[in-house]
Design a protein around this motif. Structure first.
Motif, PDB file in Angstrom:
ATOM      1  N   GLY A 176     -11.263  -6.831  -6.440  1.00 15.22           N
ATOM      2  CA  GLY A 176     -10.515  -5.978  -7.340  1.00 15.22           C
ATOM      3  C   GLY A 176      -9.388  -6.762  -7.981  1.00 15.22           C
ATOM      4  N   ARG A 177      -8.533  -6.046  -8.671  1.00 14.43           N
ATOM      5  CA  ARG A 177      -7.385  -6.654  -9.314  1.00 14.43           C
ATOM      6  C   ARG A 177      -6.142  -6.246  -8.531  1.00 14.43           C
ATOM      7  NH1 ARG A 177      -7.371  -9.586 -13.407  1.00 14.43           N
ATOM      8  NH2 ARG A 177      -9.447  -8.954 -14.038  1.00 14.43           N
ATOM      9  N   LEU A 178      -5.295  -7.237  -8.256  1.00 12.55           N
ATOM     10  CA  LEU A 178      -4.081  -6.981  -7.495  1.00 12.55           C
ATOM     11  C   LEU A 178      -3.093  -6.226  -8.369  1.00 12.55           C
ATOM     12  CD1 LEU A 178      -3.573  -7.855  -4.604  1.00 12.55           C
ATOM     13  CD2 LEU A 178      -2.277  -9.780  -5.469  1.00 12.55           C
ATOM     14  N   GLY A 179      -2.533  -5.158  -7.849  1.00 13.19           N
ATOM     15  CA  GLY A 179      -1.575  -4.367  -8.599  1.00 13.19           C
ATOM     16  C   GLY A 179      -0.472  -3.834  -7.719  1.00 13.19           C
ATOM     17  N   LEU A 180       0.509  -3.192  -8.341  1.00 10.79           N
ATOM     18  CA  LEU A 180       1.590  -2.531  -7.609  1.00 10.79           C
ATOM     19  C   LEU A 180       1.330  -1.035  -7.649  1.00 10.79           C
ATOM     20  CD1 LEU A 180       4.874  -4.395  -8.626  1.00 10.79           C
ATOM     21  CD2 LEU A 180       3.644  -4.467  -6.450  1.00 10.79           C
ATOM     22  N   LEU A 181       0.916  -0.491  -6.541  1.00  6.97           N
ATOM     23  CA  LEU A 181       0.621   0.933  -6.457  1.00  6.97           C
ATOM     24  C   LEU A 181       1.921   1.698  -6.250  1.00  6.97           C
ATOM     25  CD1 LEU A 181      -2.526   0.705  -4.180  1.00  6.97           C
ATOM     26  CD2 LEU A 181      -2.376   0.619  -6.660  1.00  6.97           C
ATOM     27  N   GLY A 182       2.052   2.795  -6.952  1.00  7.32           N
ATOM     28  CA  GLY A 182       3.293   3.552  -6.878  1.00  7.32           C
ATOM     29  C   GLY A 182       4.479   2.747  -7.390  1.00  7.32           C
ATOM     30  N   GLY A 183       4.181   1.663  -8.118  1.00  7.94           N
ATOM     31  CA  GLY A 183       5.223   0.798  -8.646  1.00  7.94           C
ATOM     32  C   GLY A 183       5.862  -0.112  -7.615  1.00  7.94           C
ATOM     33  N   ARG A 184       5.390  -0.069  -6.341  1.00 12.00           N
ATOM     34  CA  ARG A 184       6.044  -0.850  -5.279  1.00 12.00           C
ATOM     35  C   ARG A 184       5.110  -1.573  -4.326  1.00 12.00           C
ATOM     36  NH1 ARG A 184      10.599   1.186  -1.818  1.00 12.00           N
ATOM     37  NH2 ARG A 184      10.754  -1.046  -1.506  1.00 12.00           N
ATOM     38  N   CYS A 185       3.971  -0.993  -3.989  1.00  5.74           N
ATOM     39  CA  CYS A 185       3.142  -1.534  -2.902  1.00  5.74           C
ATOM     40  C   CYS A 185       1.999  -2.387  -3.435  1.00  5.74           C
ATOM     41  CB  CYS A 185       2.568  -0.403  -2.063  1.00  5.74           C
ATOM     42  SG  CYS A 185       3.846   0.498  -1.168  1.00  5.74           S
ATOM     43  N   VAL A 186       1.870  -3.597  -2.878  1.00  3.85           N
ATOM     44  CA  VAL A 186       0.815  -4.514  -3.302  1.00  3.85           C
ATOM     45  C   VAL A 186      -0.518  -3.998  -2.784  1.00  3.85           C
ATOM     46  CG1 VAL A 186      -0.050  -6.867  -3.182  1.00  3.85           C
ATOM     47  CG2 VAL A 186       2.419  -6.457  -3.283  1.00  3.85           C
ATOM     48  N   GLY A 187      -1.465  -3.857  -3.703  1.00  2.00           N
ATOM     49  CA  GLY A 187      -2.782  -3.354  -3.319  1.00  2.00           C
ATOM     50  C   GLY A 187      -3.813  -3.622  -4.385  1.00  2.00           C
ATOM     51  N   LEU A 188      -4.983  -3.052  -4.176  1.00  2.00           N
ATOM     52  CA  LEU A 188      -6.055  -3.136  -5.170  1.00  2.00           C
ATOM     53  C   LEU A 188      -5.817  -2.027  -6.187  1.00  2.00           C
ATOM     54  CD1 LEU A 188      -9.088  -3.702  -2.775  1.00  2.00           C
ATOM     55  CD2 LEU A 188      -7.938  -5.405  -4.210  1.00  2.00           C
ATOM     56  N   LEU A 198       4.995   2.775   4.881  1.00  4.29           N
ATOM     57  CA  LEU A 198       5.021   2.802   3.419  1.00  4.29           C
ATOM     58  C   LEU A 198       6.214   3.568   2.864  1.00  4.29           C
ATOM     59  CD1 LEU A 198       1.281   3.548   2.625  1.00  4.29           C
ATOM     60  CD2 LEU A 198       2.458   1.345   2.515  1.00  4.29           C
ATOM     61  N   PRO A 199       6.772   3.063   1.753  1.00  5.96           N
ATOM     62  CA  PRO A 199       7.799   3.851   1.063  1.00  5.96           C
ATOM     63  C   PRO A 199       7.148   5.104   0.466  1.00  5.96           C
ATOM     64  CG  PRO A 199       7.375   1.771  -0.094  1.00  5.96           C
ATOM     65  CD  PRO A 199       6.533   1.775   1.135  1.00  5.96           C
ATOM     66  N   PRO A 200       7.922   6.138   0.181  1.00  6.90           N
ATOM     67  CA  PRO A 200       7.362   7.392  -0.332  1.00  6.90           C
ATOM     68  C   PRO A 200       6.491   7.229  -1.578  1.00  6.90           C
ATOM     69  CG  PRO A 200       9.694   7.657   0.173  1.00  6.90           C
ATOM     70  CD  PRO A 200       9.373   6.205   0.343  1.00  6.90           C
ATOM     71  N   GLU A 201       6.824   6.270  -2.429  1.00  7.92           N
ATOM     72  CA  GLU A 201       6.056   6.069  -3.666  1.00  7.92           C
ATOM     73  C   GLU A 201       4.599   5.688  -3.393  1.00  7.92           C
ATOM     74  OE1 GLU A 201      10.167   4.136  -4.411  1.00  7.92           O
ATOM     75  OE2 GLU A 201       8.812   4.451  -2.732  1.00  7.92           O
ATOM     76  N   CYS A 202       4.327   5.183  -2.219  1.00  4.37           N
ATOM     77  CA  CYS A 202       2.991   4.664  -1.905  1.00  4.37           C
ATOM     78  C   CYS A 202       2.234   5.519  -0.901  1.00  4.37           C
ATOM     79  CB  CYS A 202       3.112   3.244  -1.352  1.00  4.37           C
ATOM     80  SG  CYS A 202       4.068   2.138  -2.397  1.00  4.37           S
ATOM     81  N   SER A 203       2.845   6.574  -0.422  1.00  5.58           N
ATOM     82  CA  SER A 203       2.248   7.338   0.677  1.00  5.58           C
ATOM     83  C   SER A 203       0.953   8.059   0.297  1.00  5.58           C
ATOM     84  CB  SER A 203       3.259   8.327   1.243  1.00  5.58           C
ATOM     85  OG  SER A 203       3.642   9.248   0.251  1.00  5.58           O
ATOM     86  N   ARG A 237      -1.264 -13.745  -7.709  1.00  6.09           N
ATOM     87  CA  ARG A 237      -0.206 -13.016  -8.410  1.00  6.09           C
ATOM     88  C   ARG A 237      -0.682 -11.607  -8.759  1.00  6.09           C
ATOM     89  NH1 ARG A 237       3.728 -16.546  -9.855  1.00  6.09           N
ATOM     90  NH2 ARG A 237       3.148 -18.715 -10.088  1.00  6.09           N
ATOM     91  N   ILE A 238       0.270 -10.749  -8.941  1.00  3.88           N
ATOM     92  CA  ILE A 238      -0.034  -9.394  -9.397  1.00  3.88           C
ATOM     93  C   ILE A 238      -0.791  -9.506 -10.722  1.00  3.88           C
ATOM     94  CG2 ILE A 238       0.980  -7.224 -10.218  1.00  3.88           C
ATOM     95  CD1 ILE A 238       1.182  -7.650  -7.185  1.00  3.88           C
ATOM     96  N   GLY A 239      -1.872  -8.748 -10.851  1.00  3.26           N
ATOM     97  CA  GLY A 239      -2.691  -8.764 -12.058  1.00  3.26           C
ATOM     98  C   GLY A 239      -3.917  -9.656 -11.946  1.00  3.26           C
ATOM     99  N   GLU A 240      -3.950 -10.552 -10.963  1.00  2.00           N
ATOM    100  CA  GLU A 240      -5.101 -11.441 -10.796  1.00  2.00           C
ATOM    101  C   GLU A 240      -6.231 -10.741 -10.049  1.00  2.00           C
ATOM    102  OE1 GLU A 240      -2.984 -15.827 -10.685  1.00  2.00           O
ATOM    103  OE2 GLU A 240      -3.875 -15.055  -8.847  1.00  2.00           O
TER     104      GLU A 240
END
Length: 154
Positions: free
Chosen positions: A68-80, A138-143, A116-119
């Motif tokens: 997949g592509r690496l992204g910031l989920l909920g604007g904070r958590c590194v994930g697919l 997890l922070p609330p943004e990613c729960s 990197r994020i986006g790769e």
């Protein structure tokens, strides 16, 4: 009188030795608890979930390929990052993973790989059921996102 003094001194030495052994055991147990506990790695406002180290002597495992592509989920958590076919998933990275930089320069260092994020990333997942317990980190943004264990491919 000297016998009583000598006996008292021996008892004192045993008590000191026993106290030292108990103190050392407590330090070792605290260290092992810290060493095996999952944690959040933070950099530039982003977080990555890093698995705790295993004390198992058996390291054999099997899994499935994952990409997949690496992204910031909920604007904070590194994930697919989410796609049309799949919701985003927060990655539980293997022990030793670090997160460095911020913004467009945010990168994950894991198992000798740097992404990197986006790769686009490829790796493997054991599809472990126990990583769900890491959600409390997890922070609330990613729960709202599910977790998946991922080790980057070679």
């Amino acid at each position: 009188m000297q016998r009583q003094a000598a006996g008292s001194m021996v008892k004192r030495r045993w008590l000191v030795a026993a106290g030292a052994v108990i103190g050392l055991a407590a330090v070792v147990l605290l260290f092992l608890r810290w060493w095996t506990s999952p944690r959040l790695e933070e950099s530039g406002g982003a977080v990555a979930v890093v698995d705790g180290r295993s004390l198992s002597l058996v390291q054999a495992s099997s899994g499935v390929g994952i990409s997949g592509r690496l992204g910031l989920l909920g604007g904070r958590c590194v994930g697919l990052a989410a796609t049309a076919d799949s919701p985003g998933r927060v990655i539980v990275w293997p022990p030793g993973t670090t997160l460095q930089g911020e913004g467009a320069d945010l990168r994950v260092e894991s198992g000798g790989h740097s992404v990197r994020i986006g790769e686009a990333v490829e790796g493997g997942s054991e599809q472990r059921q126990d990583v769900g317990g890491h959600a409390s980190l997890l922070p609330p943004e990613c729960s709202a996102f599910r977790l998946v264990d991922v080790s980057l491919g070679r």
